[in-house]
Design a protein around this motif. Structure first.
Motif, PDB file in Angstrom:
ATOM      1  N   GLN A  24       0.828  -1.200   0.000  1.00 34.12           N
ATOM      2  CA  GLN A  24       0.000   0.000   0.000  1.00 34.12           C
ATOM      3  C   GLN A  24       0.866   1.256   0.000  1.00 34.12           C
ATOM      4  O   GLN A  24       0.690   2.176  -0.803  1.00 34.12           O
ATOM      5  CB  GLN A  24      -0.899  -0.015   1.252  1.00 34.12           C
ATOM      6  CG  GLN A  24      -1.841   1.156   1.373  1.00 34.12           C
ATOM      7  CD  GLN A  24      -2.861   1.160   0.249  1.00 34.12           C
ATOM      8  OE1 GLN A  24      -3.398   0.111  -0.148  1.00 34.12           O
ATOM      9  NE2 GLN A  24      -3.125   2.340  -0.313  1.00 34.12           N
ATOM     10  N   MET A  25       1.883   1.256   0.870  1.00 37.52           N
ATOM     11  CA  MET A  25       2.765   2.414   0.982  1.00 37.52           C
ATOM     12  C   MET A  25       3.542   2.646  -0.307  1.00 37.52           C
ATOM     13  O   MET A  25       3.689   3.772  -0.767  1.00 37.52           O
ATOM     14  CB  MET A  25       3.750   2.176   2.133  1.00 37.52           C
ATOM     15  CG  MET A  25       3.769   3.295   3.147  1.00 37.52           C
ATOM     16  SD  MET A  25       4.914   2.837   4.458  1.00 37.52           S
ATOM     17  CE  MET A  25       6.383   3.621   3.892  1.00 37.52           C
ATOM     18  N   LEU A  26       4.001   1.542  -0.867  1.00 33.67           N
ATOM     19  CA  LEU A  26       4.769   1.643  -2.107  1.00 33.67           C
ATOM     20  C   LEU A  26       3.914   2.260  -3.217  1.00 33.67           C
ATOM     21  O   LEU A  26       4.357   3.155  -3.929  1.00 33.67           O
ATOM     22  CB  LEU A  26       5.270   0.267  -2.546  1.00 33.67           C
ATOM     23  CG  LEU A  26       6.413  -0.319  -1.722  1.00 33.67           C
ATOM     24  CD1 LEU A  26       6.672  -1.758  -2.145  1.00 33.67           C
ATOM     25  CD2 LEU A  26       7.675   0.517  -1.867  1.00 33.67           C
ATOM     26  N   SER A  27       2.696   1.775  -3.317  1.00 36.49           N
ATOM     27  CA  SER A  27       1.861   2.294  -4.402  1.00 36.49           C
ATOM     28  C   SER A  27       1.518   3.765  -4.176  1.00 36.49           C
ATOM     29  O   SER A  27       1.445   4.544  -5.118  1.00 36.49           O
ATOM     30  CB  SER A  27       0.597   1.443  -4.571  1.00 36.49           C
ATOM     31  OG  SER A  27      -0.354   1.766  -3.586  1.00 36.49           O
ATOM     32  N   GLU A  28       1.382   4.158  -2.928  1.00 37.66           N
ATOM     33  CA  GLU A  28       1.134   5.576  -2.653  1.00 37.66           C
ATOM     34  C   GLU A  28       2.339   6.438  -2.986  1.00 37.66           C
ATOM     35  O   GLU A  28       2.243   7.477  -3.623  1.00 37.66           O
ATOM     36  CB  GLU A  28       0.770   5.768  -1.168  1.00 37.66           C
ATOM     37  CG  GLU A  28      -0.702   5.581  -0.886  1.00 37.66           C
ATOM     38  CD  GLU A  28      -0.985   5.511   0.608  1.00 37.66           C
ATOM     39  OE1 GLU A  28      -0.139   6.011   1.400  1.00 37.66           O
ATOM     40  OE2 GLU A  28      -2.034   4.954   0.980  1.00 37.66           O
ATOM     41  N   HIS A  29       3.506   5.965  -2.547  1.00 41.91           N
ATOM     42  CA  HIS A  29       4.742   6.719  -2.804  1.00 41.91           C
ATOM     43  C   HIS A  29       5.030   6.882  -4.289  1.00 41.91           C
ATOM     44  O   HIS A  29       5.509   7.908  -4.740  1.00 41.91           O
ATOM     45  CB  HIS A  29       5.931   5.997  -2.142  1.00 41.91           C
ATOM     46  CG  HIS A  29       6.297   6.584  -0.825  1.00 41.91           C
ATOM     47  ND1 HIS A  29       5.786   6.107   0.362  1.00 41.91           N
ATOM     48  CD2 HIS A  29       7.118   7.619  -0.495  1.00 41.91           C
ATOM     49  CE1 HIS A  29       6.270   6.811   1.370  1.00 41.91           C
ATOM     50  NE2 HIS A  29       7.083   7.743   0.875  1.00 41.91           N
ATOM     51  N   LEU A  30       4.762   5.825  -5.010  1.00 43.54           N
ATOM     52  CA  LEU A  30       5.132   5.842  -6.420  1.00 43.54           C
ATOM     53  C   LEU A  30       4.002   6.344  -7.313  1.00 43.54           C
ATOM     54  O   LEU A  30       4.202   6.618  -8.488  1.00 43.54           O
ATOM     55  CB  LEU A  30       5.549   4.427  -6.874  1.00 43.54           C
ATOM     56  CG  LEU A  30       6.745   3.842  -6.116  1.00 43.54           C
ATOM     57  CD1 LEU A  30       6.901   2.367  -6.446  1.00 43.54           C
ATOM     58  CD2 LEU A  30       8.022   4.596  -6.462  1.00 43.54           C
ATOM     59  N   GLY A  31       2.823   6.433  -6.729  1.00 39.41           N
ATOM     60  CA  GLY A  31       1.684   6.900  -7.513  1.00 39.41           C
ATOM     61  C   GLY A  31       1.227   5.885  -8.545  1.00 39.41           C
ATOM     62  O   GLY A  31       0.775   6.253  -9.629  1.00 39.41           O
ATOM     63  N   ILE A  32       1.415   4.620  -8.256  1.00 40.50           N
ATOM     64  CA  ILE A  32       0.953   3.579  -9.178  1.00 40.50           C
ATOM     65  C   ILE A  32       0.122   2.549  -8.410  1.00 40.50           C
ATOM     66  O   ILE A  32       0.176   2.499  -7.182  1.00 40.50           O
ATOM     67  CB  ILE A  32       2.136   2.857  -9.878  1.00 40.50           C
ATOM     68  CG1 ILE A  32       3.134   2.326  -8.850  1.00 40.50           C
ATOM     69  CG2 ILE A  32       2.834   3.788 -10.859  1.00 40.50           C
ATOM     70  CD1 ILE A  32       4.240   1.488  -9.431  1.00 40.50           C
ATOM     71  N   SER A  33      -0.614   1.741  -9.144  1.00 38.80           N
ATOM     72  CA  SER A  33      -1.490   0.767  -8.488  1.00 38.80           C
ATOM     73  C   SER A  33      -0.665  -0.346  -7.848  1.00 38.80           C
ATOM     74  O   SER A  33       0.505  -0.545  -8.175  1.00 38.80           O
ATOM     75  CB  SER A  33      -2.446   0.168  -9.512  1.00 38.80           C
ATOM     76  OG  SER A  33      -1.716  -0.671 -10.388  1.00 38.80           O
ATOM     77  N   ARG A  34      -1.298  -1.092  -6.962  1.00 39.52           N
ATOM     78  CA  ARG A  34      -0.578  -2.166  -6.278  1.00 39.52           C
ATOM     79  C   ARG A  34      -0.184  -3.288  -7.238  1.00 39.52           C
ATOM     80  O   ARG A  34       0.856  -3.915  -7.081  1.00 39.52           O
ATOM     81  CB  ARG A  34      -1.417  -2.712  -5.126  1.00 39.52           C
ATOM     82  CG  ARG A  34      -1.428  -1.737  -3.952  1.00 39.52           C
ATOM     83  CD  ARG A  34      -2.070  -2.345  -2.750  1.00 39.52           C
ATOM     84  NE  ARG A  34      -1.308  -3.475  -2.217  1.00 39.52           N
ATOM     85  CZ  ARG A  34      -1.544  -4.008  -1.026  1.00 39.52           C
ATOM     86  NH1 ARG A  34      -2.494  -3.527  -0.274  1.00 39.52           N
ATOM     87  NH2 ARG A  34      -0.836  -5.013  -0.604  1.00 39.52           N
ATOM     88  N   SER A  35      -1.028  -3.486  -8.238  1.00 38.64           N
ATOM     89  CA  SER A  35      -0.650  -4.531  -9.199  1.00 38.64           C
ATOM     90  C   SER A  35       0.551  -4.074 -10.038  1.00 38.64           C
ATOM     91  O   SER A  35       1.383  -4.884 -10.435  1.00 38.64           O
ATOM     92  CB  SER A  35      -1.833  -4.897 -10.094  1.00 38.64           C
ATOM     93  OG  SER A  35      -2.147  -3.824 -10.950  1.00 38.64           O
ATOM     94  N   ALA A  36       0.655  -2.767 -10.265  1.00 33.68           N
ATOM     95  CA  ALA A  36       1.825  -2.247 -10.988  1.00 33.68           C
ATOM     96  C   ALA A  36       3.083  -2.425 -10.154  1.00 33.68           C
ATOM     97  O   ALA A  36       4.154  -2.778 -10.677  1.00 33.68           O
ATOM     98  CB  ALA A  36       1.630  -0.770 -11.335  1.00 33.68           C
TER      99      ALA A  36
END
Lengths: 167, 233
Positions: free
Chosen positions: B23-35
Motif C-alpha cells: 500500500q505504501m509503495l503504491s502511494e509513494h510511487l503513484g501507481i497501483s498495487r498490481s503495478a
C-alpha cells in the motif's frame, strides 16, 4: 588562332612598350615574342616541333632564339601536366594534426583507393593523435581521384588528404 | 517506467530490515498495487531477491551480482553521464554498438556495457579479450563542444579517472602508461580506445571505449598475453 592583323597589332604595341618578352597562349597555340638588342622576333607556332622545322637556320645563328625556345617548351609541359591530372572539385582535409592511416588495421586493405566511389558517410581514412582514432568521413559523394598522403605519414591541421570528383 | 523502478529500489533499499507495505509503495510511487507487483517481478528478473510477507510488506533480501541497466542506475547520482544506459549480456563489441547509436543520435553521456564481448577490440583492431563477467567492457558516447584537435585530452582524462578509481577502491597503486593504458605491476589491466567522428571545426561524437580486467584469474588470461596482462584480482 590569332589573325595576322592581330599579331601585327600586338607586335606594334609591344615594340612601342617596355615589354621585353610576351607570351600568348590559347587553345594549345602559343605565341612568344621577345625583344633582343632592338630587334623583334616573332614566332607563331602550333607545336614545339614546328618551331624546329620552321627555324632551323635561325637557331644555329642566333642565340636569342634558342633561349626563347625554352620557355615555350616548359609552358607546353605544364599544360600537358595539368591536362593529365584528374579533375577534382572537392578536397577531404584533416581536422587535426596526427598520423594518417589508410586502413582500419595494418593487416586489412585500405578504406578507399583511387577510383573508389564514396558516400557522405563513407570512412576514407583514420587520423590518429595520442591514441585517439578519428575516422574521417568523405562528407561528399563522388569518386576518389587522388590520394595525397601515404599510410603512416604525419598530417597537419587542414591538410588535404584526398581529392574527390563530386557526383 | 525506468525511473519508477529506480524509485522502488530506493524505497526498498533504504532500510533493509524493515518491511514496506504494498500500500505504501503504491502511494509513494503513484501507481497501483498490481503495478508495484509487476515491477517487483521485473526486479527479480534482474537478480534482486525480494521477500514478501503478508501483513508486513516487502523487503529486499539480496542485491544482484550481475549487471543490468537497473542495477547500474541504482544509486547512480548523475546529471548526464550514464543517464542513458544500455546493457547487453553478450555483444561483438560495445564500441560497434556505440558507433551505431551515436550515428542514430544517441545523447551525450550514453553508456553501453556488456557482460561479454565476442570480438572486443583495441587499437588498430587488435583483439581485446573480454570474457563473460570478468571485467568492465563499456563504451561512452560523448558529444563535447570542443574543437577536434583538443579531443585527445579526453583520453588522458579517462586514464586519470580510471587510475584514481582503482587507487581509491583497491589496495593497489596503478600506473598510467600514457596516454591510454592502466598498468598494475607493469602489466596491463585496463585500456582505453578513443574514437571520434569529427569535421574540420566540430566534433560529431567521441566514443571512449574502456576495457578493464577485474575478475580474471591467471588461468582466465590467454597464455600468449599473460606476460603483458593482469586483472584487478
Amino acid at each position: 588562332m590569332l589573325k595576322v592583323q592581330e599579331i601585327r597589332e600586338i607586335i606594334k604595341l609591344i615594340d612601342q612598350s617596355s615589354i621585353n618578352q610576351f607570351t600568348y597562349e590559347s587553345n594549345g597555340t602559343t605565341i612568344t615574342m621577345e625583344k633582343s638588342a632592338g630587334n623583334t622576333t616573332v614566332q607563331p607556332q602550333n607545336t614545339p616541333v614546328q618551331v624546329v622545322e620552321e627555324n632551323p637556320s635561325v637557331q644555329t645563328k642566333e642565340e636569342p632564339t634558342i633561349k626563347e625556345e625554352k620557355p615555350v617548351e616548359s609552358h607546353k609541359e605544364e599544360t600537358v601536366k595539368e591536362e593529365s591530372k584528374p579533375s577534382f572539385d572537392y578536397e577531404i582535409t584533416s581536422p587535426m594534426v596526427g598520423t594518417f592511416y589508410s586502413s582500419p588495421s595494418p593487416e586489412s586493405g585500405p578504406y578507399v583507393s583511387v577510383g573508389s566511389n564514396v558516400e557522405d558517410s563513407s570512412i576514407v581514412c583514420i587520423v590518429e593523435a595520442m591514441k585517439l582514432f578519428n575516422e574521417i568521413e568523405a562528407e561528399v559523394s563522388g569518386e576518389i581521384v587522388e590520394i595525397l598522403v601515404k599510410d603512416g605519414e604525419l598530417v597537419e591541421y587542414g591538410q588535404p588528404l584526398f581529392r574527390v570528383n563530386k557526383k | 517506467m525506468e525511473s519508477t523502478r529506480n524509485k522502488l529500489i530506493d524505497l526498498l533499499a533504504k532500510d533493509k530490515d524493515t518491511y514496506i507495505s504494498g500500500q505504501m509503495l503504491s502511494e509513494h510511487l503513484g501507481i497501483s498495487r498490481s503495478a508495484v507487483w509487476k515491477h517487483m517481478k521485473n526486479l527479480e528478473k534482474d537478480g534482486y531477491q525480494i521477500e514478501g510477507k503478508s501483513n508486513k510488506g516487502y523487503r529486499i533480501i539480496s542485491f544482484p551480482d550481475k549487471l543490468s541497466e537497473n542495477t547500474i542506475k541504482w544509486g547512480l547520482n548523475t546529471s548526464w553521464l550514464g543517464s542513458k544506459i544500455i546493457h547487453k549480456e553478450s555483444t561483438p563489441s560495445t564500441q560497434v554498438i556505440a558507433h551505431q547509436l551515436a550515428q542514430e543520435g544517441s545523447p551525450h553521456g550514453t553508456i553501453i556495457l556488456a557482460d561479454e564481448q565476442t570480438s572486443g577490440r583495441g587499437r588498430l583492431n587488435r583483439e581485446w579479450f573480454s570474457s563473460k563477467g570478468k571485467g568492465i567492457w563499456m563504451s561512452i558516447i560523448l558529444r563535447p563542444e570542443i574543437l577536434p584537435y583538443l579531443a585527445p585530452q579526453l583520453t588522458l582524462l579517462t586514464a586519470t579517472v580510471l587510475a584514481e578509481v582503482v587507487q581509491k577502491n583497491t589496495t593497489v597503486t596503478p600506473m598510467i602508461k600514457w596516454p591510454n593504458d592502466i598498468l598494475i605491476n607493469k602489466k596491463k589491466t585496463a585500456g582505453i580506445l578513443t574514437e571520434m567522428q569529427a569535421e574540420q571545426d566540430q566534433i560529431q561524437y567521441v566514443i571512449i571505449g574502456i576495457g578493464m580486467n577485474i575478475n580474471q584469474t591467471k588461468e582466465d588470461i590467454p597464455i600468449e598475453i599473460q606476460s603483458k596482462a593482469t586483472s584487478l584480482r
